[in-house]
Design a protein around this motif. Structure first.
Motif, PDB file in Angstrom:
ATOM      1  N   ASP A   1       9.184  -1.325   6.796  1.00 22.73           N
ATOM      2  CA  ASP A   1       9.029   0.127   6.834  1.00 22.73           C
ATOM      3  C   ASP A   1       8.300   0.586   8.098  1.00 22.73           C
ATOM      4  OD1 ASP A   1       8.340   0.060   3.307  1.00 22.73           O
ATOM      5  OD2 ASP A   1      10.221   0.642   4.291  1.00 22.73           O
TER       6      ASP A   1
ATOM      7  N   ARG B   1      10.852   3.962  -4.046  1.00 21.42           N
ATOM      8  CA  ARG B   1       9.542   3.767  -3.418  1.00 21.42           C
ATOM      9  C   ARG B   1       9.056   5.027  -2.704  1.00 21.42           C
ATOM     10  NH1 ARG B   1       8.995   0.371   0.703  1.00 21.42           N
ATOM     11  NH2 ARG B   1      11.170   0.543   1.405  1.00 21.42           N
ATOM     12  N   PHE B   2       9.983   5.812  -2.179  1.00 15.21           N
ATOM     13  CA  PHE B   2       9.639   7.006  -1.412  1.00 15.21           C
ATOM     14  C   PHE B   2       9.979   8.243  -2.242  1.00 15.21           C
ATOM     15  CE2 PHE B   2      10.078   5.363   3.254  1.00 15.21           C
ATOM     16  CZ  PHE B   2       9.377   4.220   2.931  1.00 15.21           C
ATOM     17  N   THR B   3       9.178   9.289  -2.076  1.00 16.96           N
ATOM     18  CA  THR B   3       9.442  10.557  -2.745  1.00 16.96           C
ATOM     19  C   THR B   3       9.243  11.693  -1.755  1.00 16.96           C
ATOM     20  OG1 THR B   3       8.664   9.676  -4.863  1.00 16.96           O
ATOM     21  CG2 THR B   3       8.852  12.064  -4.661  1.00 16.96           C
TER      22      THR B   3
ATOM     23  N   GLY C   1       0.801  -1.212   0.000  1.00 17.81           N
ATOM     24  CA  GLY C   1       0.000   0.000   0.000  1.00 17.81           C
ATOM     25  C   GLY C   1       0.837   1.266   0.000  1.00 17.81           C
ATOM     26  N   SER C   2       0.136   2.381   0.113  1.00 16.50           N
ATOM     27  CA  SER C   2       0.792   3.691   0.055  1.00 16.50           C
ATOM     28  C   SER C   2       0.282   4.599   1.171  1.00 16.50           C
ATOM     29  CB  SER C   2       0.516   4.362  -1.292  1.00 16.50           C
ATOM     30  OG  SER C   2       1.032   3.606  -2.361  1.00 16.50           O
TER      31      SER C   2
ATOM     32  N   ARG D   1       0.861   8.982   2.403  1.00 17.04           N
ATOM     33  CA  ARG D   1       1.491  10.281   2.182  1.00 17.04           C
ATOM     34  C   ARG D   1       1.608  10.982   3.518  1.00 17.04           C
ATOM     35  NH1 ARG D   1      -0.764  15.837  -0.435  1.00 17.04           N
ATOM     36  NH2 ARG D   1       1.127  16.546  -1.498  1.00 17.04           N
TER      37      ARG D   1
ATOM     38  N   GLN E   1       5.912  10.833   0.181  1.00 15.79           N
ATOM     39  CA  GLN E   1       5.036   9.857  -0.465  1.00 15.79           C
ATOM     40  C   GLN E   1       5.703   8.492  -0.353  1.00 15.79           C
ATOM     41  OE1 GLN E   1       1.924  10.260  -1.946  1.00 15.79           O
ATOM     42  NE2 GLN E   1       1.916   8.024  -2.103  1.00 15.79           N
ATOM     43  N   ILE E   2       4.982   7.558   0.231  1.00 18.93           N
ATOM     44  CA  ILE E   2       5.532   6.221   0.473  1.00 18.93           C
ATOM     45  C   ILE E   2       4.700   5.217  -0.318  1.00 18.93           C
ATOM     46  CG2 ILE E   2       6.200   4.554   2.206  1.00 18.93           C
ATOM     47  CD1 ILE E   2       6.024   6.716   4.300  1.00 18.93           C
ATOM     48  N   ASN E   3       5.326   4.552  -1.257  1.00 15.41           N
ATOM     49  CA  ASN E   3       4.648   3.533  -2.061  1.00 15.41           C
ATOM     50  C   ASN E   3       5.262   2.161  -1.820  1.00 15.41           C
ATOM     51  OD1 ASN E   3       3.070   5.594  -3.271  1.00 15.41           O
ATOM     52  ND2 ASN E   3       4.630   5.913  -4.856  1.00 15.41           N
ATOM     53  N   SER E   4       4.540   1.143  -2.243  1.00 20.57           N
ATOM     54  CA  SER E   4       5.036  -0.238  -2.146  1.00 20.57           C
ATOM     55  C   SER E   4       5.556  -0.538  -0.744  1.00 20.57           C
ATOM     56  CB  SER E   4       6.143  -0.483  -3.183  1.00 20.57           C
ATOM     57  OG  SER E   4       5.686  -0.213  -4.485  1.00 20.57           O
ATOM     58  N   LEU E   5       4.746  -0.217   0.245  1.00 27.29           N
ATOM     59  CA  LEU E   5       5.165  -0.371   1.630  1.00 27.29           C
ATOM     60  C   LEU E   5       5.482  -1.822   1.965  1.00 27.29           C
ATOM     61  CD1 LEU E   5       2.820   2.206   3.280  1.00 27.29           C
ATOM     62  CD2 LEU E   5       5.260   2.005   3.787  1.00 27.29           C
TER      63      LEU E   5
END
Length: 124
Positions: free
Chosen positions: A90, A67-69, A16-17, A19, A82-86
């Motif tokens: 993490d 994965r993070f921005t 999941g993601s 922000r 922004q955290i994706n593909s948790l």
């Protein structure tokens, strides 16, 4: 009085993601570099991502690259992560920190201010 207030954490399934946001007040935000760090139970605080005062340069820990921005909006005195593909690894408390240093710094001690953190929990 300087305040950094993080928000956006929560419980999410792996893949999941989220922000995260960090609202700053009491400092000339556009003059400060910003960073995100995290700390898991029983572990030391570790660097996650950083962005220069202008937003012109960013830097990431290898474990989160791709994965993070990190981004910032100086008009809103806010920095985002922004955290994706948790992943379960993490899971940690995430802190935003502010530094007067003009270059990217990855050590927590180089930062002048930090917030109370927001919890991110990733279930498998």
């Amino acid at each position: 009085q300087v305040q950094l207030v993080e928000s956006g954490g929560g419980l999410v399934q792996a893949g999941g993601s989220l922000r995260l946001s960090c609202a700053a007040s009491g400092l000339p935000f556009s003059s400060f570099g910003m960073g995100w760090f995290r700390q898991a139970p029983g572990k030391e605080r570790e660097f996650v991502a950083a962005i220069t005062w202008s937003g012109g340069r960013t830097y990431y820990a290898e474990s989160v690259k791709g994965r993070f921005t990190i981004a910032r909006d100086n008009a809103k005195n806010t920095v985002y992560l922004q955290i994706n593909s948790l992943k379960p690894e993490d899971t940690a408390f995430y802190y935003c920190q502010a530094t007067k240093t003009l270059v990217i710094v990855t050590t927590s001690a180089a930062y002048n201010y930090w917030g109370q953190g927001t919890q991110v929990t990733v279930s498998s």
